[in-house]
Motif scaffolding. Structure first.
Motif, PDB file in Angstrom:
ATOM      1  N   SER A  14      -8.589  28.276  44.249  1.00  0.00           N
ATOM      2  CA  SER A  14      -9.943  28.799  44.229  1.00  0.00           C
ATOM      3  C   SER A  14     -10.840  27.777  43.550  1.00  0.00           C
ATOM      4  O   SER A  14     -10.380  26.840  42.928  1.00  0.00           O
ATOM      5  N   ASN A  85      -9.507  36.114  51.877  1.00  0.00           N
ATOM      6  CA  ASN A  85     -10.273  35.789  50.679  1.00  0.00           C
ATOM      7  C   ASN A  85     -11.281  36.882  50.373  1.00  0.00           C
ATOM      8  O   ASN A  85     -11.513  37.213  49.217  1.00  0.00           O
ATOM      9  N   ARG A  88      -9.450  39.654  48.790  1.00  0.00           N
ATOM     10  CA  ARG A  88      -9.064  39.295  47.435  1.00  0.00           C
ATOM     11  C   ARG A  88     -10.273  39.381  46.507  1.00  0.00           C
ATOM     12  O   ARG A  88     -10.167  39.797  45.362  1.00  0.00           O
ATOM     13  N   LEU A  89     -11.443  39.001  47.019  1.00  0.00           N
ATOM     14  CA  LEU A  89     -12.653  39.024  46.214  1.00  0.00           C
ATOM     15  C   LEU A  89     -13.173  40.436  46.006  1.00  0.00           C
ATOM     16  O   LEU A  89     -13.453  40.860  44.894  1.00  0.00           O
ATOM     17  N   ASP A 124     -15.269  44.274  37.440  1.00  0.00           N
ATOM     18  CA  ASP A 124     -14.504  43.055  37.718  1.00  0.00           C
ATOM     19  C   ASP A 124     -14.887  42.469  39.071  1.00  0.00           C
ATOM     20  O   ASP A 124     -15.069  41.256  39.216  1.00  0.00           O
ATOM     21  N   GLY A 125     -15.028  43.343  40.065  1.00  0.00           N
ATOM     22  CA  GLY A 125     -15.431  42.895  41.396  1.00  0.00           C
ATOM     23  C   GLY A 125     -16.823  42.288  41.376  1.00  0.00           C
ATOM     24  O   GLY A 125     -17.079  41.271  42.031  1.00  0.00           O
ATOM     25  N   GLU A 127     -18.216  40.818  38.836  1.00  0.00           N
ATOM     26  CA  GLU A 127     -18.138  39.510  38.179  1.00  0.00           C
ATOM     27  C   GLU A 127     -17.672  38.444  39.166  1.00  0.00           C
ATOM     28  O   GLU A 127     -18.212  37.332  39.201  1.00  0.00           O
ATOM     29  N   LYS A 128     -16.674  38.779  39.976  1.00  0.00           N
ATOM     30  CA  LYS A 128     -16.210  37.827  40.990  1.00  0.00           C
ATOM     31  C   LYS A 128     -17.313  37.552  42.009  1.00  0.00           C
ATOM     32  O   LYS A 128     -17.514  36.418  42.430  1.00  0.00           O
ATOM     33  N   GLU A 130     -20.488  37.743  41.441  1.00  0.00           N
ATOM     34  CA  GLU A 130     -21.490  36.924  40.763  1.00  0.00           C
ATOM     35  C   GLU A 130     -21.095  35.449  40.795  1.00  0.00           C
ATOM     36  O   GLU A 130     -21.925  34.573  41.051  1.00  0.00           O
ATOM     37  N   GLU A 131     -19.812  35.158  40.550  1.00  0.00           N
ATOM     38  CA  GLU A 131     -19.333  33.782  40.618  1.00  0.00           C
ATOM     39  C   GLU A 131     -19.560  33.201  42.005  1.00  0.00           C
ATOM     40  O   GLU A 131     -19.991  32.055  42.155  1.00  0.00           O
ATOM     41  N   THR A 132     -19.285  33.994  43.022  1.00  0.00           N
ATOM     42  CA  THR A 132     -19.475  33.536  44.393  1.00  0.00           C
ATOM     43  C   THR A 132     -20.945  33.292  44.692  1.00  0.00           C
ATOM     44  O   THR A 132     -21.308  32.286  45.308  1.00  0.00           O
TER      45      THR A 132
END
Length: 170
Positions: A14, A85, A88-89, A124-125, A127-128, A130-132
């Motif tokens: 990743s 992906n 998973r995200l 948690d989702g 946050e992921k 947001e990273e994306t």
């Protein structure tokens, strides 16, 4: 020592490096598809320029067809990994019936605990996600900078063409 037997057997990477590799693979698959199209075009023009036996022509067409099939398989495999992906995200899609079955047999405290757990999973989702989004923002900014550079280069070229045109007019 670990040996990876097949493509895709290792855990998925990743981050930006993975995105660069994925983008590079997509680009190369697209280039390969374009080159196969060119070969098919050249093959259709070939009989007029250079006589080939029917057997040889069929062999070449079959080879190109096999290559096209393999390119399509690679592209579809890459697209399928994108869906993996996504899962998973964002997590697999939960149906309403599944959500209801999670609450059966729980008292009020259990439902509140389940609700907190679901909210934690959603956080948690997010946050992921947001990273994306931040990664996508950085990519968009880089594309914007590149477009600005190209716009300046084109404007500069336009000015040079205008100067050259005026010199030619004189």
């Amino acid at each position: 020592m670990r040996i990876v037997a097949k493509f895709g057997s290792s855990p998925p990477a990743s981050g930006p490096e993975s995105q660069r590799h994925s983008s590079s693979i997509r680009r190369k698959i697209t280039i390969l598809g374009t080159r196969i199209d060119s070969l098919q075009s050249l093959l259709s023009k070939l009989p007029g320029k250079q006589p080939l036996t029917e057997k040889e022509m069929n062999r070449r067409k079959e080879t190109l067809s096999n290559l096209r099939s393999k390119v399509n398989q690679m592209a579809s495999k890459l697209n399928m990994s994108n869906f993996a992906n996504r899962d998973r995200l964002l997590g697999p899609e939960i149906k309403a019936a599944d959500a209801m079955s999670r609450t059966t047999g729980l008292d009020n405290y259990g439902i509140v605990g389940l609700q907190r757990q679901i909210m934690k999973e959603q956080d948690d989702g997010l946050e992921k996600l947001e990273e994306t989004v931040i990664s996508t923002k950085h990519i968009a900014l880089a594309v914007n900078e590149e477009l600005d550079l190209h716009t300046r280069l084109i404007d500069n070229l336009d000015q040079h063409v205008d100067v050259t045109d005026s010199r030619l007019q004189v």
